[in-house]
Design a protein around this motif. Structure first.
Motif, mmCIF file in Angstrom:
data_model
loop_
_atom_site.group_PDB
_atom_site.id
_atom_site.type_symbol
_atom_site.label_atom_id
_atom_site.label_comp_id
_atom_site.label_asym_id
_atom_site.label_seq_id
_atom_site.Cartn_x
_atom_site.Cartn_y
_atom_site.Cartn_z
ATOM 1 N N VAL A 68 0.950 -1.546 -0.131
ATOM 2 C CA VAL A 68 0.056 0.300 0.159
ATOM 3 C C VAL A 68 1.046 1.346 -0.214
ATOM 4 O O VAL A 68 2.211 1.411 0.154
ATOM 5 C CB VAL A 68 -0.749 0.002 0.861
ATOM 6 N N SER A 69 0.161 2.318 -0.366
ATOM 7 C CA SER A 69 0.919 3.804 -0.344
ATOM 8 C C SER A 69 0.968 4.013 0.846
ATOM 9 O O SER A 69 -0.276 4.087 0.834
ATOM 10 C CB SER A 69 0.476 4.146 -2.047
ATOM 11 N N GLY A 70 1.901 5.338 0.601
ATOM 12 C CA GLY A 70 1.665 5.939 2.281
ATOM 13 C C GLY A 70 3.108 6.905 2.659
ATOM 14 O O GLY A 70 4.284 6.404 1.850
ATOM 15 N N THR A 71 3.030 7.527 3.833
ATOM 16 C CA THR A 71 4.055 7.540 4.055
ATOM 17 C C THR A 71 4.491 6.970 5.393
ATOM 18 O O THR A 71 4.281 6.157 6.190
ATOM 19 C CB THR A 71 3.335 9.107 5.162
ATOM 20 N N PRO A 94 -0.515 4.476 9.972
ATOM 21 C CA PRO A 94 -2.429 3.637 9.046
ATOM 22 C C PRO A 94 -3.651 4.653 9.417
ATOM 23 O O PRO A 94 -4.438 3.441 9.672
ATOM 24 C CB PRO A 94 -2.199 2.835 10.408
ATOM 25 N N ARG A 95 -2.897 6.174 10.100
ATOM 26 C CA ARG A 95 -4.266 5.937 9.991
ATOM 27 C C ARG A 95 -5.804 6.135 9.084
ATOM 28 O O ARG A 95 -6.566 6.167 8.596
ATOM 29 C CB ARG A 95 -4.013 7.999 10.716
ATOM 30 N N PRO A 96 -5.037 7.371 7.245
ATOM 31 C CA PRO A 96 -5.983 6.470 6.283
ATOM 32 C C PRO A 96 -6.874 5.703 6.069
ATOM 33 O O PRO A 96 -7.781 5.286 6.025
ATOM 34 C CB PRO A 96 -5.075 6.664 5.548
ATOM 35 N N PHE A 97 -5.793 4.543 7.252
ATOM 36 C CA PHE A 97 -6.656 3.075 6.503
ATOM 37 C C PHE A 97 -7.382 2.432 8.043
ATOM 38 O O PHE A 97 -8.656 1.517 7.642
ATOM 39 C CB PHE A 97 -5.065 1.970 6.003
ATOM 40 N N GLN A 98 -7.333 3.167 9.013
ATOM 41 C CA GLN A 98 -8.055 3.103 9.874
ATOM 42 C C GLN A 98 -9.185 3.764 9.815
ATOM 43 O O GLN A 98 -10.111 3.334 9.841
ATOM 44 C CB GLN A 98 -7.405 3.521 11.625
ATOM 45 N N ILE A 99 -9.090 4.513 9.466
ATOM 46 C CA ILE A 99 -10.474 5.262 8.894
ATOM 47 C C ILE A 99 -11.128 4.989 7.658
ATOM 48 O O ILE A 99 -12.688 4.707 7.690
ATOM 49 C CB ILE A 99 -10.204 6.984 7.938
ATOM 50 N N ALA A 100 -10.353 4.040 7.199
ATOM 51 C CA ALA A 100 -11.476 3.153 5.570
ATOM 52 C C ALA A 100 -12.079 1.786 6.075
ATOM 53 O O ALA A 100 -13.181 1.340 5.903
ATOM 54 C CB ALA A 100 -10.098 3.269 4.761
ATOM 55 N N LEU A 167 -5.159 -2.116 5.818
ATOM 56 C CA LEU A 167 -4.470 -1.867 7.508
ATOM 57 C C LEU A 167 -3.384 -2.707 7.662
ATOM 58 O O LEU A 167 -2.280 -2.225 8.185
ATOM 59 C CB LEU A 167 -5.609 -1.447 8.375
ATOM 60 N N GLU A 168 -3.382 -4.167 7.843
ATOM 61 C CA GLU A 168 -2.531 -4.958 8.008
ATOM 62 C C GLU A 168 -1.326 -4.785 7.158
ATOM 63 O O GLU A 168 -0.087 -5.490 7.632
ATOM 64 C CB GLU A 168 -3.170 -6.215 8.175
#
Length: 384
Positions: A68-71, A94-100, A167-168
């Motif tokens: 996954v992409s991200g910081t 992980p925050r954007p993925f937790q929101i998802a 998220l994982e």
């Protein structure tokens, strides 16, 4: 004056006589045959070990990339350390993925409520249809609405599982056990994930056991194949034939291994076939990319053993001086093999009855066709 003349004539005669005697003595010395020491080669059946060059390679090598992409938030390893399968290496924000995930859970809750409502409507429709309050078409419509809402629930649940999986994947773990390379990206950078174009984070290689890869010539392959067909040497495809390796700074063949793979075709350009051996590497000393010399068991062969000092190099060929029954030097080209028991293996060119010159080769008068005075000697093998 006449006396002086006769005196000079007498002196000249004495000098001529001395010169004649010296010349005669030198000629006799030159005509004497040089002494050499000769011996019969040792005939013996020995194990042949063919030598190749190659490099060690890891059994497994993995390029670690994010899915996954991200910081990139955290890096949980030290460059070059040994990691185990499942160890946490990188953490992506992980925050954007937790929101998802939370959003997907809400969609699942909504879909379940719609399924419950549609299910109630379908039951009521059956009851009303029994009293002829509604038509059969309306019953079919409500049953169809129930199936649609069930499908929407399945889609919402699938989206939730996908969100949870993403998220994982924000925790990038070691897929194999081995030694990790250095980090290719520092924390704080935005990285790309996915199946294509993903950012390379680091690499991991396994070290124990480790492979050694080399190329054998077509001639060697054909010889091995014929020996296998004749039952003289099993194929390395069927039997783990022994091998030994010597590293660039080593003089002894101390690393023991076995063959575990032979390629299914020859390289048409190089005329070689790829082989692979496997070695235990408990101390993790051997690293992928390390150069080495490998010896592969090549079967048994009847050979002659002679001292290495008895071999004469003639440009690209190797020769041995032998003494004929007439005590003359004969030069024989030979095909050499490995060192065995302190002696050089001669694969072809000699027979057990040949009298090999083992001492006296340095004498310039010892050359092809020269008459020599041979003295019997003995070739002694040194047990390994």
């Amino acid at each position: 004056m006449r006396s002086a003349f006769f005196l000079q004539l007498a002196l000249f005669a004495l000098l001529a006589l001395a010169f004649t005697e010296q010349t005669s003595t030198g000629a006799e010395a030159g005509a004497s045959a040089p002494r050499v020491t000769v011996a019969n080669p040792i005939a013996k059946t020995i194990d042949v070990w063919d030598e190749y060059t190659g490099r060690f390679e890891a059994l497994k090598q993995v390029q670690v990339r994010a899915r996954v992409s991200g910081t990139l938030d955290k890096i949980n390893f030290t460059d070059g350390q040994f990691v185990k399968e499942g160890d946490l290496l990188f953490v992506i924000d992980p925050r954007p993925f937790q929101i998802a995930v939370e959003s997907a859970k809400a969609d699942v809750t909504k879909a379940r409520a719609q399924v419950a409502l549609a299910s109630t409507d379908a039951v009521r429709a059956e009851q009303l249809a029994a009293s002829r309050t509604i038509t059969s078409r309306e019953v079919d419509q409500r049953n169809a609405n129930l199936e649609v809402t069930k499908a929407q629930q399945l889609a919402a649940e699938a989206a939730l599982r996908n969100a949870e999986l993403n998220l994982e994947w924000t925790q990038v773990r070691a897929p194999i056990s081995g030694r990790v390379s250095d980090r290719r990206v520092d924390a704080g950078n935005l990285i790309e994930g996915g199946q294509t174009g993903a950012t390379l984070l680091t690499t991991i290689v396994t070290l124990d056991p480790i492979h050694f890869v080399f190329d054998a010539s077509e001639a060697d392959y054909l010889r091995y194949a014929r020996l296998s067909a004749q039952g003289q040497r099993p194929s390395s495809r069927d039997v783990k034939n022994p091998v030994v390796v010597r590293l660039a700074d080593e003089s002894e063949w101390k690393h023991m291994g076995v063959m575990d793979f032979v390629d299914n075709q020859l390289n048409a350009r190089s005329g070689t076939i790829r082989g692979r051996a496997i070695f235990q590497n408990k101390d993790l000393f051997l690293l992928p990319g390390t150069f080495g010399h490998l010896r592969l068991f090549g079967g048994n062969v009847a050979a002659m053993l002679i001292p290495d000092s008895a071999i004469v190099s003639d440009q690209a060929s190797k020769t041995v001086f032998t003494v004929t029954p007439e005590n003359k030097i004969s030069v024989k080209p030979v095909q050499l093999g490995q060192i065995h028991e302190g002696l050089r293996v001669v694969l072809a060119g000699l027979n057990p009855n040949d009298r090999i010159v083992i001492d006296g080769i340095a004498n310039p008068f010892v050359r092809a066709g020269a008459l020599v005075a041979p003295q019997d000697g003995v070739i002694i093998a040194v047990s390994n």
